[in-house]
Design an enzyme around this catalytic site. Sequence first.
Site, mmCIF file in Angstrom:
data_model
loop_
_atom_site.group_PDB
_atom_site.id
_atom_site.type_symbol
_atom_site.label_atom_id
_atom_site.label_comp_id
_atom_site.label_asym_id
_atom_site.label_seq_id
_atom_site.Cartn_x
_atom_site.Cartn_y
_atom_site.Cartn_z
ATOM 1 N N GLU A 209 39.115 33.552 46.754
ATOM 2 C CA GLU A 209 39.177 33.048 45.379
ATOM 3 C C GLU A 209 37.846 33.133 44.653
ATOM 4 O O GLU A 209 37.791 33.463 43.472
ATOM 5 C CB GLU A 209 39.674 31.600 45.377
ATOM 6 C CG GLU A 209 39.786 30.972 43.995
ATOM 7 C CD GLU A 209 40.822 31.655 43.120
ATOM 8 O OE1 GLU A 209 40.579 31.773 41.891
ATOM 9 O OE2 GLU A 209 41.875 32.071 43.642
ATOM 10 N N GLU A 210 36.743 32.848 45.351
ATOM 11 C CA GLU A 210 35.459 32.708 44.666
ATOM 12 C C GLU A 210 34.414 33.754 45.032
ATOM 13 O O GLU A 210 33.444 33.929 44.311
ATOM 14 C CB GLU A 210 34.874 31.312 44.934
ATOM 15 C CG GLU A 210 35.814 30.165 44.583
ATOM 16 C CD GLU A 210 36.257 30.150 43.115
ATOM 17 O OE1 GLU A 210 35.797 30.994 42.333
ATOM 18 O OE2 GLU A 210 37.075 29.290 42.761
ATOM 19 N N SER A 601 42.418 28.208 31.911
ATOM 20 C CA SER A 601 41.578 28.009 33.094
ATOM 21 C C SER A 601 40.245 27.390 32.657
ATOM 22 O O SER A 601 40.248 26.283 32.126
ATOM 23 C CB SER A 601 41.405 29.323 33.848
ATOM 24 O OG SER A 601 40.913 29.104 35.150
ATOM 25 N N ASP A 677 50.450 25.412 40.815
ATOM 26 C CA ASP A 677 49.112 26.003 40.713
ATOM 27 C C ASP A 677 48.287 25.599 41.932
ATOM 28 O O ASP A 677 48.030 24.411 42.150
ATOM 29 C CB ASP A 677 48.445 25.512 39.423
ATOM 30 C CG ASP A 677 47.215 26.312 39.049
ATOM 31 O OD1 ASP A 677 46.572 26.866 39.958
ATOM 32 O OD2 ASP A 677 46.885 26.371 37.851
ATOM 33 N N HIS A 709 48.991 29.546 38.733
ATOM 34 C CA HIS A 709 47.933 29.490 37.725
ATOM 35 C C HIS A 709 48.184 30.433 36.548
ATOM 36 O O HIS A 709 47.829 30.131 35.421
ATOM 37 C CB HIS A 709 46.596 29.824 38.395
ATOM 38 C CG HIS A 709 45.398 29.533 37.556
ATOM 39 N ND1 HIS A 709 45.094 28.271 37.095
ATOM 40 C CD2 HIS A 709 44.409 30.342 37.096
ATOM 41 C CE1 HIS A 709 43.978 28.318 36.392
ATOM 42 N NE2 HIS A 709 43.547 29.556 36.372
#
Length: 736
Positions: A209-210, A601, A677, A709
């Site tokens: 994800e990051e 977001s 989400d 999301h």
Amino acid sequence: MKILMTLLACACATSAALAQPPALSLERITADPPLAGRLPRQAEVSPGGQWVSFLRPSQADSEVLELWAQPAAGGAPRKLVAAADLLGGAEQKLSEAEKMALERQRINQRGITGYQWCGSDDSALLFPLSGDLYLVRLAADGVRATRLALEGGAPKLEPRCAPDGRSLAYVQGGNLFVLPLTAGAKPRPLTADGSETLSWGVAEFIAAEELSRQRGYWWSKDGKSLLALRVDEAGVGLKTRAQIYADRTAMTQQRYPAAGAANAKVSAFVIDASTGRQRALPLPASAEYIARAGWFADGTPWLQWLTRDQTRLTLTEFKAGAGRDITVETDPAWVEVHDDLIETPRGLLWSSEASGRRQLVLVDRASGARTPLTQLPEAVDQAVCANAQNVVFTAAGDRGKSQELYSAPLAGGAAQMLPGAANRQWRTAKADSACARLLVTRAAWGQPSRLELRSLGQDGAIALAGDAPDPQLRQYTNLPLALDLTAADGRTPLNAFFFAAQDGRPGKHPVIVLAYGGPGTATVTWGWGRDMPLIAYWQQRGYGVLMLDTRGMAHRDRDLTRAHHQAFGKVEVDDLFAAVRQLPGRVPGVDAARIGFFGWSYGGFLGARAVLDADTPFAAAVAVAPVTDWTLYDTAYTERYLGMPQDGKAATYASANLPSRAGLLSKPLLLVHGTADDNVLFEHTLRLVEALQTAGKTFDLQIYPGKAHGIAGRAARLHLYRTMDAFFDRHLKAAP
């Protein structure tokens, strides 16, 4: 200034009177086929250079992907296989782990969602589908797709062929397996301790994800070993997500490391593919995140790792059981992770912001000495490929609003733009292993992305299969007015696009502002904007539209991109307010009392924060999937910018907390969230909802049962747009 505004007003009125495009509806924007046409996905040049393979949306349903290939020498594309051909009418099945992995990659389609070439002779491709693995063989007599005979049970994840194509590996039930691709061969387990909290060869949530690392193991060049990551999530906090659907509620447990809490413990091993013998790679205790991994050509494994505060990125190689640091990147704010590590005859190609602007350097593998390679006036975005003589890369232009392809000699010398360069466009590329052919993606404002195959150093290109945009799209395209608005510091120019209302009415009009505001990305570019049709729709409905990038966003110099250091909801909010207040004096026809906001977001956080302010210039705001409490968001992203909440940063988190500002709401606010989400958990919106109710504030709320999301799906997206449309009509259309 008055004369200029009068001229602009006349030009806008004349343009509107002369060319009124046909009415554009929300139904058409969300319908199939898409207005923008269909672009091939995940395009690759085959190892032997004979084919360009890609995923292509089905003609029957653009949400279903099929596997296609086109001869690299030119010729018609051919469909290799579709999911419907293999499932025999059965419904495609995805486990929760597979759904989450696709969400991490922002893939919301069904069908064949990923694939790879198997071996180097251009004869086979491998892909997962509905829990099984399939091998597609290309032969003179046609295409044959075969389901590999593997044990049932848990789905087979992350399949990858060895470089020689003689075997493949995959993950099942948390363990790594290897399968020789010979008749009658059976899979062999390489690990045995996989469990609900321990897995091999799969990227953990934070990495995917990051850190943009979507994989957890790598074959060695000779196919004899694997570099594999072992992920232990036993210490990671367990979140129970209620996936609320219209007809049921599914309780899903997710290991989610919230800011300040424990991360997964990730360790690295070299595993012999024949015997399963494991050798641990020694890393210091400060190696919190493994950002990248792989093998050098001489068979030496390497890792790029980050400290928890992400101010130090180290490239380490491992020989004879010991690690040796090759180079270290540091930054007092944070280091940006990148994919720019390529072996060349003159050293390791690497990118660095040490000069204050991201540029390419050559690093001597033995000594770590650096030699600058590029010195462009704007930031390099990424290295594409390198051969013995040159490196191909992309770099920003027009103050980050455009992007071009360049080639530079490794021996030193000026970089040159590659053929096809033009003003006000956005180009990216992928390359074959020899850095001889480039798959170039080109887009411009109002011109959806198109894919072409180019040979390095030659003019001319082969267009690759894709469905053309709807001819009517051209009629809706209004080129933006590029504005230089000034940041709240009074000196920094901000990138902005303005689109005037196109309803033909004189006088002042309401305006909708689109902004993201968060680090790591930019929205004001000359590339294809996916919101372009929605902008055109709003213009026809009588709204002006402003797109804005605040300080802290991407494609600019290092000082500007670090504006979020230990501050969310401060610099970007100040810039947003300053820009909006400048707008009526810069373009005609703006009603300063009727300006609204739409964000998603981080942009959703910005939208909610913008109206939770006593000094807001906004009349209304829509916040989709907003982060409202940063102590709930994940470790790597949040701590990169705000630090650890328990390390004296409690005030930093408190200043960005939206529920604590609930009493300041005095303008209409629409909150939108999907109940499933797993990125910005539904809990974020629920906390703000409770705070607003406690404060006695009225607001609008729209939830999407079972949606993640992205709130994907044509029906859901149409409903969301209709909801926003009605909200803005109620609160912006009528003069106050």
